[in-house]
Design a protein around this motif. Structure first.
Motif, short mmCIF file in Angstrom:
data_model
loop_
_atom_site.label_atom_id
_atom_site.label_comp_id
_atom_site.label_asym_id
_atom_site.label_seq_id
_atom_site.Cartn_x
_atom_site.Cartn_y
_atom_site.Cartn_z
N LEU A 397 -0.94 2.53 0.54
CA LEU A 397 -0.64 3.90 0.14
C LEU A 397 -1.60 4.86 0.85
O LEU A 397 -1.20 5.93 1.34
CB LEU A 397 -0.74 4.04 -1.39
CG LEU A 397 -0.62 5.46 -1.94
CD1 LEU A 397 0.72 6.09 -1.55
CD2 LEU A 397 -0.77 5.48 -3.47
N ASP A 398 -2.85 4.45 0.91
CA ASP A 398 -3.86 5.29 1.55
C ASP A 398 -3.48 5.58 3.01
O ASP A 398 -3.45 6.73 3.45
CB ASP A 398 -5.22 4.57 1.47
CG ASP A 398 -6.31 5.36 2.17
OD1 ASP A 398 -6.64 6.44 1.66
OD2 ASP A 398 -6.79 4.91 3.22
N VAL A 399 -3.15 4.53 3.75
CA VAL A 399 -2.83 4.75 5.17
C VAL A 399 -1.47 5.43 5.30
O VAL A 399 -1.25 6.22 6.23
CB VAL A 399 -2.96 3.46 6.00
CG1 VAL A 399 -1.96 2.42 5.62
CG2 VAL A 399 -2.88 3.73 7.50
N ALA A 400 -0.59 5.22 4.35
CA ALA A 400 0.75 5.86 4.43
C ALA A 400 0.62 7.38 4.33
O ALA A 400 1.21 8.12 5.12
CB ALA A 400 1.66 5.32 3.33
N LYS A 401 -0.17 7.86 3.39
CA LYS A 401 -0.24 9.33 3.30
C LYS A 401 -0.97 9.92 4.49
O LYS A 401 -0.64 11.02 4.95
CB LYS A 401 -0.79 9.79 1.95
CG LYS A 401 -2.11 9.27 1.57
CD LYS A 401 -2.36 9.52 0.07
CE LYS A 401 -3.78 9.13 -0.26
NZ LYS A 401 -4.01 9.02 -1.69
N LYS A 402 -1.92 9.17 5.03
CA LYS A 402 -2.65 9.67 6.21
C LYS A 402 -1.78 9.68 7.47
O LYS A 402 -2.13 10.29 8.46
CB LYS A 402 -3.89 8.80 6.45
CG LYS A 402 -4.93 9.00 5.36
CD LYS A 402 -6.07 8.02 5.49
CE LYS A 402 -7.17 8.38 4.49
NZ LYS A 402 -8.17 7.31 4.38
N SER A 403 -0.66 8.96 7.44
CA SER A 403 0.21 8.86 8.62
C SER A 403 1.24 9.99 8.71
O SER A 403 1.93 10.13 9.72
CB SER A 403 0.97 7.52 8.58
OG SER A 403 0.07 6.45 8.49
#
Ligand code: NOJ
Length: 765
Positions: A397-403
């Motif tokens: 989730l963390d990397v998804a929102k940063k993407s």
């Protein structure tokens, strides 16, 4: 994903029964003593091996469940088992799960003469079961720690399922959005691509390859696959030495510098030489110049494909060419196993070639610790605990929102209000739980992504109304099958969507490509919204202009109409398991978007290949006549440039300084700039530095990314960001493939995208 190979599974079952009757456990795993070096242990083992056993180490078979290439022709599951028991198989791919891996490994170590363990490969491209965003999306985060962590999660899950080698990262630079595999890479830029490659290698391999939760990485596809002519899969590549050395090779070299254990070669030819048979790439550059001591695996049957390319007349010649050129392992090609031993015995291929390949393969097996414990990745308790756990979902989730990249936010429609706003959620992908998983997800379960609808419902159930309007695809979708796009309009469905839009304050539309419209063998000739989506968009726009367009796609799209008319556009790619939660957090402002495009978005497909680091040409300027480098029916500029991405806040750049104006080739040049958050939200900015070498012996691009830093600023605060440029950043590869730095004048640009105009100059004397 569903497995389609019931027939081969049955054959496999029979083979297992057969294998169960065979010999008792052999105690031949103890190679040498603990104090001997890996090289010494390899030498000892090699001295015991027959030619057939050496060739066996160079042979990789696909397993019996998943297929990631043309399915093997009938009946060879039995042959594979026989070969396995003879010690003629060094590796398997597409065998997963502790039970299955344990069984094939048991045969390798207990039933073969020398008991050499298998290395077990799998395409862990953006996660195993818990899925991160597709790699192109992750590259848009420019957040190397988050990318590394995402690969760490993938390695933890994959290793818990028996896998110890991933066929990732794909580090192919590509400028052609028509090519379906751009979703697997880090985009168009070699500098960003190199940094991302290193982060991924580090994430997979960790700091100690012998740990049970680290796996060997594989930089692929060596080389130039991303330059396939016309973006067409498996096609010819014809590029010059400058592009090869400056654009294609740097991410591979970066991966080698990060100690990547393996490389995979490729299906394409390069300037007339199918790269699987290229000594220049594999021997001269990779194993020679770069001193790579890991091994090269072919791509799926790519040694065999030397025949179709017209480079080898039969399997025998294909084996000779590929082995001599440095392809150490034959993936599902049946060429080495059938031909190589005889070629050595006949004196056509030197045994040293085998020894070199086998040494490389054994080294990786030793480094993984497989000789100490071949079943270290086969613990069912570990499998249960580690796959799909909560911690992994939080990480993806963390990397998804940063993407996520905010492409446009004209009337500040975003962030949405958490209450008091009537929101219509419309589009075929808005409640899709499958497509956001993206391509390359063989070990994940279908329909397990959080949809945008589910994500948004967590914020405000009452004022949210959903209508899909149209279907994007017809029928079931599968990794191995073409996607059928729906083209028949259901009038009542579309009318419901229009009515819902009419009554809303804001319309959120989720449109784009299905997850299986990109990936391997998914080239497209258009880059528009597939099917009826453009029509739906325009119909909704006609009744309500307050549209937030959320794009789900695996490649840059040409959305010129939308960019002109729709006030807010969010690029949300295919974000994996936590997709809908990540998108909802951005839409409602709980995460301030910070992504930047890793690939240029064209206005139309005719501009492709379009990229920011182009050459100036001899006629760059607009003149009051037609004789300059341009189109008569489209602007030259892209729709959205490389590096572009907005935030809910704004940033200002000041005090751009260089510590001098004249430098020598060996100087370190210090560059700084002050960045201030001038808006009202806390936010992240990717501060980007580009250079231009104005005059050189080989012409240089108008801009080249040479540094970036991701910073976080509270409203009203500033940070001075510093960069150091050395000869590594100032030099380039000449047409002999040598890295050189030349004297002359340089321009340097800093800003929040490749289109920045903030400029300084300096000279190298
Ligand atoms: C073919 C693909 O090109 C490659 O990237 C992949 O790793 C292999 N198949 C194995 O699935």
């Amino acid at each position: 994903m569903k497995h389609h190979l019931r027939k081969t599974t049955l054959i496999y079952g029979a083979a297992l029964l057969f294998s169960g009757c065979l010999s008792e456990k052999k105690d031949n795993l103890m190679i040498g003593t603990k104090s001997e070096t890996i090289s010494e242990k390899i030498t000892q083992l090699l001295s015991k091996m027959t030619i057939e056993e050496k060739v066996g180490q160079m042979n990789q078979y696909n397993g019996f469940w998943d297929v990631t290439g043309p399915a093997p022709k009938g009946g060879n599951a039995k042959t594979k088992y026989e070969h396995l028991k003879k010690g003629w198989v060094g590796s398997m791919l597409n065998v997963r799960g502790t039970e299955n891996v344990r069984e094939v490994q048991r045969i390798a170590v207990q039933e073969t003469r020398l008991g050499i363990p298998l290395i077990i490969g799998f395409d862990v491209i953006h996660g195993y079961k818990t899925l991160s965003p597709i790699p192109l999306a992750e590259a848009a985060s420019w957040d190397l720690k988050a990318i590394e962590n995402s690969a760490r999660v993938a390695a933890t899950e994959a290793s818990a399922a028996g896998i110890n080698w991933t066929f990732a990262p794909m580090v192919d630079i590509s400028r052609d959005a028509r090519w379906g595999r751009v979703m697997e890479g880090a985009g168009e830029d070699p500098y960003l691509g190199s940094k991302v490659a290193q982060a991924r290698v580090k994430g997979f391999q960790g700091d100690d390859l012998s740990k049970p939760n680290t796996i060997a990485a594989c930089a692929k596809h060596f080389a130039a696959y991303g330059f396939s002519e016309a973006g067409k899969e498996y096609n010819t590549v014809d590029i010059g030495t400058s592009t090869l050395h400056n654009m294609v090779l740097p991410p591979f070299k970066a991966a080698v510098n990060a100690d990547v254990k393996t490389l995979m070669n490729s299906f394409n030819e390069l300037n007339g030489v199918p790269v699987t048979g290229s000594s220049y790439l594999q021997r001269d550059i990779l194993k020679g110049k770069w001193n790579f001591n890991g091994f090269v695996v072919s791509d799926w049957a790519s040694i065999n494909e030397l025949i179709s390319w017209g480079r080898a007349k039969d399997k025998k010649e294909a084996a000779e060419i590929a082995a001599t050129a440095g392809s150490d392992m034959d993936m599902e090609g049946y060429v080495y196993v059938e031909e190589l031993a005889k070629l050595v015995k006949d004196g056509v291929v030197k045994e040293e070639i085998l020894d070199d390949a086998v040494r490389r393969i054994l080294r990786v097996k030793f480094e993984l610790g497989l000789f100490d414990d071949p079943f270290k990745y086969c613990d069912p308790a570990n499998e249960k605990e580690n796959i799909g756990n909560q911690k992994h979902h939080e990480a993806v989730l963390d990397v998804a929102k940063k993407s996520i990249v905010l492409l446009k936010n004209e009337d500040n429609l975003l962030p949405l209000k958490k209450e008091g706003q009537k929101i219509a959620l419309i589009g075929p992908l808005a409640n899709d739980k499958n497509s956001p998983l993206g391509s390359w997800r063989l070990a994940s379960d279908d329909n397990t992504a959080v949809s945008v609808y589910e994500g948004m419902q967590k914020y405000d159930k009452n004022s949210l109304t959903f209508e899909k309007g149209i279907d994007l695809v017809v029928g079931d979708v599968a990794f191995t099958q073409p996607v059928k796009i729906n083209t028949s309009l259901n009038v009542s469905e579309i009318n419901k969507a229009i009515q819902t839009a009419k009554n809303a304050d804001v319309v959120v539309m989720v449109l784009g490509e299905h997850g299986f419209q990109s990936g391997e063998a998914r080239s497209r000739t258009t880059l528009d919204l597939p099917g009826l989506q453009q029509e739906l968009l325009e119909k909704v726009y006609a009744v309500n202009k307050n549209i937030v367009l959320v794009l789900n796609n695996g490649r840059p799209l040409a959305i010129e109409w939308a960019a002109e008319h729709i006030p807010t556009i969010v690029e949300a790619w295919q974000l994996g398991s936590q997709s809908g939660n990540a998108i909802a957090q951005v839409l409602y402002g709980d995460y301030n978007p910070s992504g930047k495009l890793p690939m240029t978005f064209p206005r139309n497909v005719g501009q492709v290949p379009i990229y920011y680091n182009y050459k100036n040409t001899g006629r760059p300027n607009q003149e009051p006549h037609v004789f300059w480098s341009h189109y008569i029916d489209s602007e030259n500029t892209p729709l959205f440039p490389f590096g572009h991405g907005l935030s809910y806040t704004t940033f200002e750049y000041n005090d751009f300084k260089i510590n001098g104006s004249n430098f020598s080739k060996n100087d370190s040049i210090k560059v700084s700039v002050k960045v201030t958050n001038t808006g009202t939200y806390e936010g992240k900015e990717v501060v980007q530095l580009y250079i231009r070498d104005l005059v050189a012996s080989v012409t240089r691009p108008v801009r080249e990314l040479k540094g970036f830093e991701l910073i976080n600023l509270a409203p009203g605060t500033s940070k001075v960001v510093e960069f150091t440029l050395t000869k590594d950043e100032l030099g380039f590869y000449n047409n002999n493939g040598d890295f050189i730095v030349e004297t002359g004048d340089f321009e340097i640009f800093i800003g929040g995208s490749s289109a920045t105009t903030l400029k300084e100059t300096f000279s190298i004397k």
